[in-house]
Structures are given as C-alpha cells and as structure tokens.
Design a protein around this motif. Structure first.
Motif, PDB file in Angstrom:
ATOM      1  N   PRO A 211      -4.507   5.870  -1.330  1.00 26.50           N
ATOM      2  CA  PRO A 211      -3.802   4.649  -0.935  1.00 26.50           C
ATOM      3  C   PRO A 211      -4.235   3.487  -1.833  1.00 26.50           C
ATOM      4  O   PRO A 211      -5.428   3.226  -1.968  1.00 26.50           O
ATOM      5  CB  PRO A 211      -4.273   4.408   0.509  1.00 26.50           C
ATOM      6  CG  PRO A 211      -5.049   5.621   0.896  1.00 26.50           C
ATOM      7  CD  PRO A 211      -5.491   6.300  -0.343  1.00 26.50           C
ATOM      8  N   HIS A 212      -3.269   2.833  -2.452  1.00 26.95           N
ATOM      9  CA  HIS A 212      -3.597   1.710  -3.321  1.00 26.95           C
ATOM     10  C   HIS A 212      -2.474   0.681  -3.274  1.00 26.95           C
ATOM     11  O   HIS A 212      -1.375   0.963  -2.777  1.00 26.95           O
ATOM     12  CB  HIS A 212      -3.869   2.176  -4.761  1.00 26.95           C
ATOM     13  CG  HIS A 212      -2.706   2.845  -5.414  1.00 26.95           C
ATOM     14  ND1 HIS A 212      -2.317   4.133  -5.121  1.00 26.95           N
ATOM     15  CD2 HIS A 212      -1.819   2.410  -6.348  1.00 26.95           C
ATOM     16  CE1 HIS A 212      -1.260   4.452  -5.846  1.00 26.95           C
ATOM     17  NE2 HIS A 212      -0.933   3.413  -6.594  1.00 26.95           N
ATOM     18  N   MET A 213      -2.738  -0.469  -3.798  1.00 25.98           N
ATOM     19  CA  MET A 213      -1.781  -1.573  -3.757  1.00 25.98           C
ATOM     20  C   MET A 213      -2.179  -2.601  -4.804  1.00 25.98           C
ATOM     21  O   MET A 213      -3.223  -2.464  -5.449  1.00 25.98           O
ATOM     22  CB  MET A 213      -1.791  -2.236  -2.369  1.00 25.98           C
ATOM     23  CG  MET A 213      -3.135  -2.876  -2.023  1.00 25.98           C
ATOM     24  SD  MET A 213      -3.189  -3.627  -0.373  1.00 25.98           S
ATOM     25  CE  MET A 213      -2.063  -5.006  -0.593  1.00 25.98           C
TER      26      MET A 213
ATOM     27  N   ALA B 113       0.832  -1.206   0.000  1.00 20.64           N
ATOM     28  CA  ALA B 113       0.000   0.000   0.000  1.00 20.64           C
ATOM     29  C   ALA B 113       0.867   1.257   0.000  1.00 20.64           C
ATOM     30  O   ALA B 113       1.829   1.355   0.753  1.00 20.64           O
ATOM     31  CB  ALA B 113      -0.913  -0.018   1.220  1.00 20.64           C
ATOM     32  N   HIS B 114       0.504   2.185  -0.862  1.00 20.09           N
ATOM     33  CA  HIS B 114       1.283   3.420  -0.970  1.00 20.09           C
ATOM     34  C   HIS B 114       0.445   4.518  -1.617  1.00 20.09           C
ATOM     35  O   HIS B 114      -0.630   4.252  -2.166  1.00 20.09           O
ATOM     36  CB  HIS B 114       2.545   3.179  -1.809  1.00 20.09           C
ATOM     37  CG  HIS B 114       2.238   2.849  -3.238  1.00 20.09           C
ATOM     38  ND1 HIS B 114       1.895   1.585  -3.648  1.00 20.09           N
ATOM     39  CD2 HIS B 114       2.192   3.624  -4.363  1.00 20.09           C
ATOM     40  CE1 HIS B 114       1.657   1.588  -4.949  1.00 20.09           C
ATOM     41  NE2 HIS B 114       1.824   2.816  -5.413  1.00 20.09           N
ATOM     42  N   GLN B 115       0.970   5.744  -1.536  1.00 16.84           N
ATOM     43  CA  GLN B 115       0.425   6.880  -2.288  1.00 16.84           C
ATOM     44  C   GLN B 115       1.473   7.265  -3.333  1.00 16.84           C
ATOM     45  O   GLN B 115       2.669   7.339  -3.013  1.00 16.84           O
ATOM     46  CB  GLN B 115       0.181   8.060  -1.341  1.00 16.84           C
ATOM     47  CG  GLN B 115      -0.863   7.795  -0.260  1.00 16.84           C
ATOM     48  CD  GLN B 115      -0.754   8.776   0.889  1.00 16.84           C
ATOM     49  OE1 GLN B 115       0.289   8.876   1.546  1.00 16.84           O
ATOM     50  NE2 GLN B 115      -1.825   9.513   1.148  1.00 16.84           N
ATOM     51  N   ASP B 116       1.042   7.536  -4.555  1.00 15.08           N
ATOM     52  CA  ASP B 116       2.023   7.844  -5.597  1.00 15.08           C
ATOM     53  C   ASP B 116       2.785   9.139  -5.306  1.00 15.08           C
ATOM     54  O   ASP B 116       3.929   9.307  -5.754  1.00 15.08           O
ATOM     55  CB  ASP B 116       1.331   7.926  -6.968  1.00 15.08           C
ATOM     56  CG  ASP B 116       0.907   6.547  -7.477  1.00 15.08           C
ATOM     57  OD1 ASP B 116       1.443   5.526  -6.980  1.00 15.08           O
ATOM     58  OD2 ASP B 116       0.020   6.489  -8.348  1.00 15.08           O
ATOM     59  N   SER B 117       2.164  10.051  -4.554  1.00 15.17           N
ATOM     60  CA  SER B 117       2.847  11.303  -4.219  1.00 15.17           C
ATOM     61  C   SER B 117       4.077  11.059  -3.346  1.00 15.17           C
ATOM     62  O   SER B 117       4.952  11.923  -3.255  1.00 15.17           O
ATOM     63  CB  SER B 117       1.893  12.268  -3.498  1.00 15.17           C
ATOM     64  OG  SER B 117       0.908  12.737  -4.389  1.00 15.17           O
TER      65      SER B 117
HETATM   66 FE   FE2 Z   1       1.123   3.387  -7.380  1.00 14.74          FE
END
Ligand code: FE2
Length: 271
Positions: free
Chosen positions: A237-239, A151-155
C-alpha cells in the motif's frame, strides 16, 4: 552481481515491501530527462487532448483516452487544468499531471533509460526472471497543484498470475514531504489484494475484495534524493500527497513483470 546479493535483495523486497537505492542515477542524467520532457511538452500538440477533455459529459472520452494509451505516449492533465471550453487554465508546462504509458518502447531517450544495464540487474536481483516492462509514466507533481494519489496497491491496476507486478520509481528531482514524496506502509504488502480494476472491452470497473480502508496512520514518508530508485512490491500500500510546495517533484516510473508469468487478460493494458 553475486548470487548471494540476488537472494538478499529478493528476500529484502519480500520482507519489507520496498527497497531504496540512493545515488542510482547520476544527477546529470536526471537533469537531461527533465529537460528532455520539457522539450517534449513544448512541442506537444494538445488539440486532441483538449477535445477529449472539454465537453461536460466527458467521462467516457476520458476513459477511452486512458484505455488507448497503453501503447502510446499521451499527456494527462491535472484536474482543473482545462475549462469546459477546452482552454487551458494554466500554462501548458504546468497543466500536465503525467505522460504515459509507452515511453519505454516508443521514445528513444526513455527507451535507453528504461533499459539501463544496472536497472535490469536490479530487476533480476529482486527475482524477476526475464523482466518485461509493462508500462511507463513520467510524473510531474507540479508545484502547488500536483494532486494526491490515494492509497493503492499496484496489483489493483496491473494484475499478474505469478509474482506480483513490481514498480521501479526513479526520483528525477528530490522528493520530500513538502513536494509530495511517496508514502508506504512498511510490511503492508503481506495483506491481501483489496481490489482489482477490470477491463471488459472498453468498459472498466473495480472489483472489491476487501472493503476495509487502509490505516493511513501507518503510512511512512519515503523521502529520497534526486537519482534514487525505489522498488515497490505490487501488493505494497502506497500513496503520495499533494505538492504543497513551490518545488516540482518529477519522477519516472515503470512497472515490470517476469516473462515467465502471465499478465491477466482483463488488465486495462492489452498485450
Ligand atoms: Fe502506485
């Protein structure tokens, strides 16, 4: 595109954190890109790659290989795809995790695909004035071995002073729970940025602003058919989970910002 549609898409992205456009790319175009990438792989010389990843103390070499890839077309391997002797442990076409990060500028086929009129229109419709593509990736998510992207944020990785970076994720094959589709927390982009990856010279570090882990129970799968486009807010937040199936999940992703805004000087990609 009508002005009212533009306002709607921009507002919708701000509200939900992501948008899904089904049947955005014809299946034949997806097939062509998949076949084209297979031919790129078949012709690729892995000698430098094997050197960079073969020694026991390879962390620095791997970082350098990554940091220098912003304006190149480089292949990144699945974990465990190469042994300490620098030999591939699986077939070449199954060893690669992704190709990045400048297909959109250096490769003529991906240049054309990245700049399709209908995609540029969506960029503008979601409020990206004078869109600029900052990086591109072809992602394989190989059958059985395609690993999890946590899980992460692209920013975290591409910070923009202004409107956050926006992701454009094209499903070149069907993306399902079984083969490792995207998962996202709907509305999760309303929370703050949790961390940033900072580059100073050839060193990278992560600055943490919020140590609270993501509540993964809120993640929802975003299953899409081949040819779909998913647009992702930079703070969403995505993964994606491991590919546990025998079916690959190829995708092409670009990250886009407005030319009116400022790309942070200490992002890992230098512009
Ligand atoms: Fe991403």
């Amino acid at each position: 595109m009508l002005a009212s549609q533009q306002i709607n898409l921009s507002e919708q992205l701000e509200q939900d954190g992501f948008l899904v456009f089904e049947d955005f790319i014809p299946g034949s175009v997806c097939d062509h890109l998949v076949d084209y990438m297979k031919s790129m792989l078949a012709n690729a010389d892995f000698t430098a790659l094997k050197t960079a990843f073969s020694t026991k103390t390879h962390k620095h070499a791997q970082e350098k290989y990554f940091l220098d890839s912003g304006d190149k077309v480089r292949f990144f391997l699945e974990e465990g795809a190469i042994n300490e002797a620098g030999e591939l442990t699986v077939a070449k076409e199954l060893a690669v995790n992704k190709v990045g990060h400048a297909l959109h500028t250096l490769d003529p086929i991906f240049y054309c695909f990245s700049h399709l009129h209908q995609t540029i229109s969506i960029m503008q419709a979601v409020g990206i004035a004078q869109p600029e593509i900052m990086q591109s990736m072809y992602i394989f998510k190989q059958p059985h071995i395609g690993g999890e992207v946590t899980a992460h944020q692209d920013s975290t990785f591409l910070y923009v002073h202004g409107k956050p970076i926006t992701g454009f994720w094209f499903a070149l094959e069907d993306a399902t729970v079984e083969n490792g589709c995207l998962w996202a927390i709907p509305g999760g982009h309303h929370s703050q940025l949790k961390s940033r990856m900072i580059r100073e010279d050839d060193q990278i570090r992560t600055d943490i602003y919020d140590e609270t882990p993501w509540d993964l129970s809120l993640m929802e799968p975003v299953e899409v058919k081949k040819g779909s486009l998913i647009v992702l807010h930079g703070l969403l937040p995505h993964m994606s989970k491991e590919n546990t199936s025998g079916i690959s999940r190829h995708a092409y992703a670009m990250h886009v910002m407005s030319g009116m805004d400022k790309f942070a000087d200490n992002n890992w990609i230098r512009v």
